[in-house]
Motif scaffolding. Structure first.
Motif, PDB file in Angstrom:
ATOM      1  N   MET A 220      59.584  46.697 -26.560  1.00 48.57           N
ATOM      2  CA  MET A 220      60.600  46.462 -27.592  1.00 48.57           C
ATOM      3  C   MET A 220      59.992  45.673 -28.751  1.00 48.57           C
ATOM      4  O   MET A 220      59.161  44.789 -28.536  1.00 48.57           O
ATOM      5  CB  MET A 220      61.772  45.661 -27.015  1.00 48.57           C
ATOM      6  CG  MET A 220      62.672  46.453 -26.092  1.00 48.57           C
ATOM      7  SD  MET A 220      64.182  45.543 -25.666  1.00 48.57           S
ATOM      8  CE  MET A 220      63.489  44.221 -24.691  1.00 48.57           C
ATOM      9  N   ASN A 221      60.425  45.991 -29.972  1.00 50.44           N
ATOM     10  CA  ASN A 221      60.012  45.175 -31.107  1.00 50.44           C
ATOM     11  C   ASN A 221      60.976  44.003 -31.267  1.00 50.44           C
ATOM     12  O   ASN A 221      61.968  43.888 -30.545  1.00 50.44           O
ATOM     13  CB  ASN A 221      59.946  46.012 -32.398  1.00 50.44           C
ATOM     14  CG  ASN A 221      61.304  46.616 -32.769  1.00 50.44           C
ATOM     15  OD1 ASN A 221      62.359  45.993 -32.574  1.00 50.44           O
ATOM     16  ND2 ASN A 221      61.289  47.826 -33.307  1.00 50.44           N
ATOM     17  N   LYS A 222      60.714  43.130 -32.224  1.00 49.53           N
ATOM     18  CA  LYS A 222      61.492  41.891 -32.347  1.00 49.53           C
ATOM     19  C   LYS A 222      62.959  42.155 -32.672  1.00 49.53           C
ATOM     20  O   LYS A 222      63.849  41.426 -32.214  1.00 49.53           O
ATOM     21  CB  LYS A 222      60.860  40.968 -33.397  1.00 49.53           C
ATOM     22  CG  LYS A 222      60.758  41.540 -34.792  1.00 49.53           C
ATOM     23  CD  LYS A 222      60.083  40.550 -35.734  1.00 49.53           C
ATOM     24  CE  LYS A 222      60.016  41.062 -37.152  1.00 49.53           C
ATOM     25  NZ  LYS A 222      59.110  42.218 -37.301  1.00 49.53           N
ATOM     26  N   ASN A 223      63.234  43.202 -33.467  1.00 47.22           N
ATOM     27  CA  ASN A 223      64.627  43.515 -33.802  1.00 47.22           C
ATOM     28  C   ASN A 223      65.402  44.013 -32.586  1.00 47.22           C
ATOM     29  O   ASN A 223      66.585  43.687 -32.408  1.00 47.22           O
ATOM     30  CB  ASN A 223      64.679  44.562 -34.915  1.00 47.22           C
ATOM     31  CG  ASN A 223      64.082  44.055 -36.213  1.00 47.22           C
ATOM     32  OD1 ASN A 223      62.872  44.154 -36.431  1.00 47.22           O
ATOM     33  ND2 ASN A 223      64.908  43.482 -37.066  1.00 47.22           N
ATOM     34  N   GLU A 224      64.727  44.782 -31.742  1.00 50.59           N
ATOM     35  CA  GLU A 224      65.369  45.270 -30.522  1.00 50.59           C
ATOM     36  C   GLU A 224      65.636  44.125 -29.548  1.00 50.59           C
ATOM     37  O   GLU A 224      66.686  44.084 -28.886  1.00 50.59           O
ATOM     38  CB  GLU A 224      64.485  46.339 -29.871  1.00 50.59           C
ATOM     39  CG  GLU A 224      64.417  47.641 -30.672  1.00 50.59           C
ATOM     40  CD  GLU A 224      63.352  48.597 -30.148  1.00 50.59           C
ATOM     41  OE1 GLU A 224      63.481  49.808 -30.408  1.00 50.59           O
ATOM     42  OE2 GLU A 224      62.387  48.121 -29.495  1.00 50.59           O
ATOM     43  N   VAL A 225      64.687  43.185 -29.463  1.00 50.73           N
ATOM     44  CA  VAL A 225      64.883  42.005 -28.615  1.00 50.73           C
ATOM     45  C   VAL A 225      66.072  41.185 -29.121  1.00 50.73           C
ATOM     46  O   VAL A 225      66.917  40.722 -28.345  1.00 50.73           O
ATOM     47  CB  VAL A 225      63.607  41.130 -28.596  1.00 50.73           C
ATOM     48  CG1 VAL A 225      63.869  39.797 -27.890  1.00 50.73           C
ATOM     49  CG2 VAL A 225      62.473  41.869 -27.897  1.00 50.73           C
TER      50      VAL A 225
END
Length: 641
Positions: free
Chosen positions: A1-6
């Motif tokens: 996951m990227n930071k926005n998904e996290v």
């Protein structure tokens, strides 16, 4: 996951707040960072998101047991495995926590600085993959900070001991330039990315009231805000007990907190406040560190604190959810005398040299002086605070008692010249009280014994009040015509500009309060930030109260504070968005996947039952017109089916 998904999956937010993404990107790139961000700006997310994306463990050093418990509880609620290690655990529990950490069960571990040198923890740290060390409340590492803790120096030793140097991130809400430099130097941050997002908390209203009947003011304020949660800070246990009894005797749901209570009483009273069983708490400054209660709507200081650092930190416990809140200081000249006495009798730390002790005493006196000027200035209070912390600010914020009060500007050049001439005649050997006593022609034995009644300045301002002359004096200090020495006697001295004022043609002006009911004006004028009750219609507010009941029941079942289940802001967003299904609930700010799985259906059921399964508009919509500007207009209930 990227930071926005996290961010979306675990925390339920669609976008980052100001500054968060900049710091997160730096940490993910392996850079050290220093984040100076105001309370409520989302500092914890800045290190929690990289922690979830790093391959190893993130250690978060915090001095506050209550904050650790809150943070770990909130992370676990979001579906993130975390733990804390501090003195509230038994040695057996600590051993188990470290064993679980070695087995990869935790991504984030909160640690008290005192635990860093213990054998068990060092053994764990030397054999684990530590990706990042985060220093929370980083100002505690600076002896120039308002809350220096020698145990924080253990952090430096730990980082130097680790087999591989991790990313080091540091965060604090308040730091002057000297404290900021100290953090970078002492922690050994390597070419850190530094972000100061600004100290301004736009949702906070700042007010100073100089009144004699403080207890009457507090009682009236609390009674008119009885549906709201608030903190009332007092300088002494005696005042805490007195204010508590006054409120309790008027049937106000209130509790208290100070060091004179037993540990069990303090814990029970703190929990009663956090769980909203007693929404009002009267306390000394021993209370509040690490308390993350998001719905505190007001903080009243019954007495003036010793520094702006302390005041801003304590006042900042209001409005952590971003909604409007009041920060009110009740000032009296006696507060200054009490604080001077406390500072003069402050216990000196054994590990300090004489030079360091004198430097700290000098720093404390300067801080008290700045706090006194804040309490007496007639200029914008927000501007004063921001300038103190080295930040540029507008001259008027329109959201403090001075900006909303009715002042007239008065030329006080004559009074200013009299003050300067008196200082000159006294050969710059005395403090402000002697200067004003001479000008007012006081017949005190001390003044007469020195022969000051023979001075030309004696009685030059006999018609002026002490309070008025002190206001002129403070203006001369602010304008750098006078200064006070940095020792316990605070002698008044002339600057070059002050010595030449009489013949310079320079005009000195100050703001004088008109004879109006300033408090009534403050309440009558619209402030910048609206409360939940202003945004929601009466029916919408009824739903909000219903959701609060649901939250309270869930909190009781789970044994945790209501604000960890959902903040007031999240509940208000439910009332605006009116979700009927999972997809719609996940659009609500603050609702992530794990929160929905645990509590989503309970809130959805309450919402559907309240509106009988029909969509309604339960809030006021903003409309803009050329003539009237931005205003709130009630749309009313409307069936959208």
């Amino acid at each position: 996951m990227n930071k926005n998904e996290v961010l979306k999956k675990f925390f339920g937010y669609d976008s980052f707040r100001k500054g968060q993404e900049i710091l997160i990107n730096s940490m993910l790139q392996g850079r050290d960072v220093l984040g100076i961000m105001p309370t409520g700006a989302g500092k914890s997310l800045c290190y929690q998101i990289p922690a979830l994306m790093f391959s190893g463990i993130t250690l978060v050093i915090s001095p506050l047991i209550s904050l650790m418990k809150d943070q770990v509880r909130a992370l676990n609620e979001a579906g993130i495995h975390a733990a804390y290690i501090n003195s509230s655990l038994t040695e057996r529990q600590i051993v188990m926590a470290l064993a679980n950490a070695k087995n990869g069960q935790y991504k984030i571990i909160y640690v008290a600085p005192e635990r860093l040198e213990t054998g068990g923890f060092l053994d764990f740290a030397m054999n684990a993959e530590i990706s990042m060390v985060t220093v929370d409340e980083a100002h505690c590492i600076s002896q120039w900070g308002q809350d220096f803790r020698p145990s924080y120096l253990n952090i430096v030793k730990l980082i130097a001991t680790l087999p591989k140097r991790p990313v080091v991130s540091a965060f604090t809400a308040t730091a002057t330039q000297s404290v900021k430099d100290d953090i970078i130097c002492v922690l050994g941050l390597k070419e850190p990315d530094i972000l100061v997002t600004g100290f301004d908390r736009e949702n906070l209203y700042f007010g100073v009231n100089e009144i004699k009947q403080k207890s009457d003011y507090v009682l009236n304020y609390v009674k008119t805000h009885k549906e709201e949660s608030g903190v009332i800070y007092c300088a002494t246990r005696k005042n805490v007990d007195m204010v508590y009894e006054i409120l309790k005797n008027k049937s106000i749901s209130v509790t208290k907190y100070h060091a004179g209570l037993s540990a069990e009483e303090r814990r029970e009273n703190q929990d009663a406040f956090i769980y909203d069983e007693k929404p009002v708490i009267v306390a000394t400054n021993a209370f509040g560190m690490g308390i993350n209660k998001s719905n505190v709507r007001y903080v009243i200081h019954y007495n003036m604190p010793q520094s702006l650092e302390n005041y801003y930190q304590e006042a900042g416990r209001a409005g952590r959810d971003g909604e409007r809140a009041d920060c009110i200081l009740l000032y009296s000249a006696q507060d200054v005398m009490i604080n001077k006495y406390l500072l003069e009798n402050k216990e000196v730390r054994a590990d300090m040299t004489i030079e360091e002790s004198l430097a700290v005493q000098e720093r404390d006196r300067k801080r008290l002086q700045s706090m006194t000027y804040y309490s007496t200035t007639k200029d914008c209070l927000r501007e004063y605070i921001l300038k103190y912390f080295g930040e540029k600010a507008q001259c008027r914020c329109e959201n403090c008692s001075n900006c909303l009060a009715d002042f007239e500007e008065r030329d006080v050049t004559s009074e200013a010249v009299h003050i300067i001439e008196c200082v000159r005649e006294l050969r710059e050997r005395f403090g402000i009280n002697v200067v004003i006593g001479v000008l007012r022609g006081d017949k005190k034995s001390r003044l007469l014994s020195y022969g000051f009644d023979k001075l030309q300045s004696y009685g030059a301002e006999k018609e002026s009040s002490e309070k008025y002359l002190k206001q002129v004096f403070h203006e001369l200090v602010t304008g750098k015509y006078l200064y006070t020495t940095e020792d316990r006697y605070e002698l008044v001295r002339l600057t070059k500009e002050g010595a030449n004022l009489a013949g310079s043609g320079q005009k000195i002006k100050i703001k004088i309060s008109k004879q109006a009911e300033v408090q009534k004006q403050q309440e009558g004028k619209k402030r910048q930030k609206q409360r939940i009750s202003d945004v929601l219609t009466s029916r919408g507010f009824d739903l909000f109260e219903k959701l609060r009941e649901v939250r309270f029941q869930l909190a009781k079942e789970e044994g945790m504070p209501p604000y960890i289940i959902a903040s007031d802001k999240t509940l208000a967003d439910m009332c605006v968005k009116l979700p009927f299904c999972k997809e719609e609930m996940l659009e609500v700010s603050g609702v992530g996947e794990n929160k929905y799985q645990k509590y989503g259906e309970a809130f959805l059921t309450a919402i559907r039952e309240f509106v009988n399964g029909k969509k309604e508009i339960l809030y006021y919509e903003k409309l803009n017109t050329e003539k009237e500007g931005s205003k709130l207009k009630k749309k009313g209930k409307k069936n959208l089916n």
